[in-house]
Scaffold this active site. Structure first.
Site, PDB file in Angstrom:
ATOM      1  N   ALA A 210      34.921  13.902  14.524  1.00 46.63           N
ATOM      2  CA  ALA A 210      35.184  12.550  15.081  1.00 46.63           C
ATOM      3  C   ALA A 210      35.178  11.697  13.590  1.00 46.63           C
ATOM      4  CB  ALA A 210      33.576  12.026  15.548  1.00 46.63           C
TER       5      ALA A 210
ATOM      6  N   ALA B 249      23.178   9.216   4.760  1.00 45.14           N
ATOM      7  CA  ALA B 249      23.016   7.548   5.290  1.00 45.14           C
ATOM      8  C   ALA B 249      21.618   7.464   5.880  1.00 45.14           C
ATOM      9  CB  ALA B 249      24.246   7.414   6.230  1.00 45.14           C
TER      10      ALA B 249
ATOM     11  N   ASP C   2      20.260  11.802  13.202  1.00 43.61           N
ATOM     12  CA  ASP C   2      20.185  10.599  12.441  1.00 43.61           C
ATOM     13  C   ASP C   2      21.038   9.239  12.742  1.00 43.61           C
ATOM     14  OD1 ASP C   2      19.258  12.903  11.053  1.00 43.61           O
ATOM     15  OD2 ASP C   2      20.561  12.341   9.225  1.00 43.61           O
TER      16      ASP C   2
ATOM     17  N   ARG D 107      28.081  25.730  32.111  1.00 39.04           N
ATOM     18  CA  ARG D 107      27.088  26.283  30.925  1.00 39.04           C
ATOM     19  C   ARG D 107      25.995  26.013  31.413  1.00 39.04           C
ATOM     20  NH1 ARG D 107      30.067  24.238  25.646  1.00 39.04           N
ATOM     21  NH2 ARG D 107      31.837  25.387  25.597  1.00 39.04           N
TER      22      ARG D 107
ATOM     23  N   HIS E  99      24.759  21.416  23.010  1.00 40.22           N
ATOM     24  CA  HIS E  99      25.399  20.173  22.803  1.00 40.22           C
ATOM     25  C   HIS E  99      24.373  19.251  23.332  1.00 40.22           C
ATOM     26  CE1 HIS E  99      28.995  17.572  22.527  1.00 40.22           C
ATOM     27  NE2 HIS E  99      28.275  16.805  23.398  1.00 40.22           N
TER      28      HIS E  99
ATOM     29  N   GLU F  41      29.975  13.315  19.440  1.00 42.18           N
ATOM     30  CA  GLU F  41      28.588  13.978  19.838  1.00 42.18           C
ATOM     31  C   GLU F  41      27.509  12.750  19.696  1.00 42.18           C
ATOM     32  OE1 GLU F  41      27.376  17.845  18.956  1.00 42.18           O
ATOM     33  OE2 GLU F  41      25.767  17.542  20.318  1.00 42.18           O
TER      34      GLU F  41
HETATM   35  P1  ADP Z   1      31.413  15.409  15.961  1.00 36.20           P
HETATM   36  O1  ADP Z   1      31.862  16.709  16.803  1.00 36.20           O
HETATM   37  O2  ADP Z   1      30.905  14.187  16.766  1.00 36.20           O
HETATM   38  O3  ADP Z   1      32.406  15.159  14.765  1.00 36.20           O
HETATM   39  P2  ADP Z   1      29.755  17.085  14.018  1.00 36.20           P
HETATM   40  O4  ADP Z   1      28.707  17.794  14.251  1.00 36.20           O
HETATM   41  O5  ADP Z   1      31.186  18.078  13.876  1.00 36.20           O
HETATM   42  O6  ADP Z   1      30.097  16.052  14.981  1.00 36.20           O
HETATM   43  O7  ADP Z   1      29.648  16.346  12.703  1.00 36.20           O
HETATM   44  C1  ADP Z   1      28.757  15.391  12.253  1.00 36.20           C
HETATM   45  C2  ADP Z   1      28.506  15.201  10.897  1.00 36.20           C
HETATM   46  O8  ADP Z   1      27.740  14.330  10.483  1.00 36.20           O
HETATM   47  C3  ADP Z   1      27.833  16.652  10.366  1.00 36.20           C
HETATM   48  O9  ADP Z   1      28.710  17.337   9.291  1.00 36.20           O
HETATM   49  C4  ADP Z   1      26.531  16.139   9.893  1.00 36.20           C
HETATM   50  O10 ADP Z   1      26.084  17.113   8.737  1.00 36.20           O
HETATM   51  C5  ADP Z   1      26.801  14.628   9.465  1.00 36.20           C
HETATM   52  N1  ADP Z   1      25.597  14.036   9.426  1.00 36.20           N
HETATM   53  C6  ADP Z   1      24.654  13.983  10.202  1.00 36.20           C
HETATM   54  N2  ADP Z   1      23.638  13.032  10.043  1.00 36.20           N
HETATM   55  C7  ADP Z   1      24.222  12.254   8.826  1.00 36.20           C
HETATM   56  C8  ADP Z   1      23.811  11.392   7.953  1.00 36.20           C
HETATM   57  N3  ADP Z   1      22.511  10.863   8.127  1.00 36.20           N
HETATM   58  N4  ADP Z   1      24.553  10.960   6.796  1.00 36.20           N
HETATM   59  C9  ADP Z   1      25.656  11.589   6.551  1.00 36.20           C
HETATM   60  N5  ADP Z   1      26.050  12.503   7.396  1.00 36.20           N
HETATM   61  C10 ADP Z   1      25.587  13.025   8.464  1.00 36.20           C
END
Ligand code: ADP
Length: 457
Positions: A15, A158, A226, A285, A395, A424
């Protein structure tokens, strides 16, 4: 320290990458923040399959009757109608365009002649990236961000969204791996793409006490929710938070998803310790997971033969996982049904009866026991593969409420200016249960919308 960009994207999974690329191509100066040392998130470690109705591979295989309408209906029904209809409609209408964008603009290679039919789908419509994992997706997305000179900051977590007096989101504070505090100002807006909270046991229990420590997780350690917490703190509305999905076929020792076991989509069957089938193998699932947990020991065995293995070649493409499972004694290759039964101490006669029935059903095309929707395959000929598996948290369907333009809404249903979300971390698409192959379709469809929208506003 302070840094200023037009757009700040939080989270470098599918995303986040697609949002960053679209925002950049719309002319914005973009930064992509990732808290882990490496990019990719769950997108990277997923199977990477993506549903797109009426796609080019379906047409090549002679499947000519798939439509966005059928995909919409499958997705709504698969989520017990708890998804937001107008959002699911956007997904259904745009999934094919998202797949074409990946293929044509991002240069993702999909297999030209093979598709998966995941549980709950009425058509075989999931495109498979080469290598059968998200590595192909993330590798190509990363190459595109490099070519576009988009700034990516890894080890950058973040933490707090910043708001001005008018209530507009203007940036986010973050902490680097070395402990530096940095404020990222966003002239245009912030896009939250931080994924789900499957790895956060406390948060799981807060919203669904059943999803406690007894479940492992297939997710990366970064999936701690987060973005949901950050946005909730500034007034964002959450939905579907109690709906947490387990993936039925995972490593019983580590919780890691089994991709070798994708042979299930080519006809592998599930049996219990007694040697009996107990569920339709292409069920949802949640249904399969629940059925597995109701069996002796709370586990299942997946069984297939060489003929099925040759269809999807899941062993060749996931050779490392295969070797690991064999080493752990969790997967066994047997010449005969007797040997397979013996390895896991399953009753041979019951297992043989089960297999004989499957062979009959394969011939007639009618599974009289569980109505296998893909049609069972003959297991007459060996060699056989038998693998032990358990469900594991995979998920989180719930999350932020967004509108058609991916703008994050507050408790009153009003737009929070300057704040967007996709992937997600949002909770509006999958309702009670996400269907296989729908996350990848979701994250790229809404990630792209978010990236365009943040610049357009
Ligand atoms: P999606 O499928 O929605 O793209 P993913 O799990 O593939 O979700 O990717 C989400 C990403 O966001 C992960 O790489 C995760 O480590 C990162 N992430 C989660 N929390 C934070 C945060 N607080 N700051 C920066 N990155 C984050």
């Amino acid at each position: 320290a302070e840094q200023t960009y037009d757009v700040v994207v939080i989270g470098a999974g599918g995303a986040g990458f697609s949002a960053a690329i679209e925002a950049k191509s719309a002319g914005a100066n973009v930064v992509l923040l990732e808290k882990m040392p490496a990019v990719g998130g769950n997108t990277l470690i997923s199977g990477g399959e993506m549903n797109a109705p009426d796609n080019w591979v379906e047409r090549a295989l002679g499947i000519t009757d798939d439509t966005a309408e059928l995909f919409y209906n499958d997705t709504m029904k698969g989520g017990d109608n708890l998804g937001d209809p107008k959002m699911v409609r956007i997904l259904a209408d745009n999934a094919l365009t998202s797949a074409e964008w990946l293929r044509d603009d991002i240069k993702v290679e999909f297999l030209p002649d093979h598709l998966f039919q995941f549980g709950g789908h009425s058509r075989k419509r999931a495109l498979i990236p080469v290598g059968h994992t998200g590595v192909e997706l993330i590798t190509k997305l990363k190459a595109k961000t490099d070519a576009d000179q988009i700034t990516i900051k890894t080890n950058m977590k973040a933490e707090t969204l910043l708001k001005d007096e008018s209530g507009k989101i203007t940036g986010v504070t973050a902490t680097s791996g070395t402990g530096d505090k940095i404020t990222f100002h966003a002239n245009k807006g912030v896009i939250i793409a931080t994924g789900g909270f499957g790895s956060n046991v406390e948060m799981r229990k807060k919203y669904n006490p059943k999803m406690d420590e007894k479940y492992m997780s297939t997710d990366t350690p970064g999936s701690t929710g987060d973005g949901i917490v950050m946005a909730e703190t500034i007034g964002a509305k959450l939905t579907n938070m109690e709906n947490i999905q387990t993936y039925p076929i995972c490593n019983p020792e580590t919780g890691v998803i089994s991709l070798v076991a994708d042979s299930r989509f080519d006809g592998a069957i599930l049996i219990n310790q007694e040697g009996k089938r107990f569920v339709e193998e292409l069920e949802r699932r949640d249904v399969i997971s629940k059925a597995i947990l109701a069996q002796t020991g709370g586990y299942t065995y997946q069984l297939w033969n060489q003929g099925i293995a040759d269809i999807g070649k899941t062993i060749e493409v996931h050779q490392d996982e295969y070797d690991q499972l064999v080493k752990q004694g969790l997967l066994f290759k047997a010449d005969t049904i007797e040997e397979a039964a013996d390895f896991f101490k399953i009753d041979v006669n019951t297992l043989k009866e089960t297999i004989n029935k499957v062979n009959d059903y394969a011939k007639t095309g009618k599974d009289l026991d569980f109505k296998h929707r893909g049609g069972l395959k003959s297991l007459e000929k060996g060699p056989y593969y038998i693998e032990k598996a358990v469900p594991s948290v995979h998920h989180t369907m719930g999350g932020l409420v967004i509108d058609e333009k991916t703008r994050v809404l507050n408790e009153k249903g009003e737009v929070i200016p300057g704040l967007f979300a996709a992937g997600e971390v949002t909770g509006v698409i999958h309702g009670a249960n996400r269907l296989g192959g729908n996350a990848i379709a979701d994250i790229f469809t809404f990630g792209r919308i978010a990236g365009k929208q943040v610049v357009a506003e």
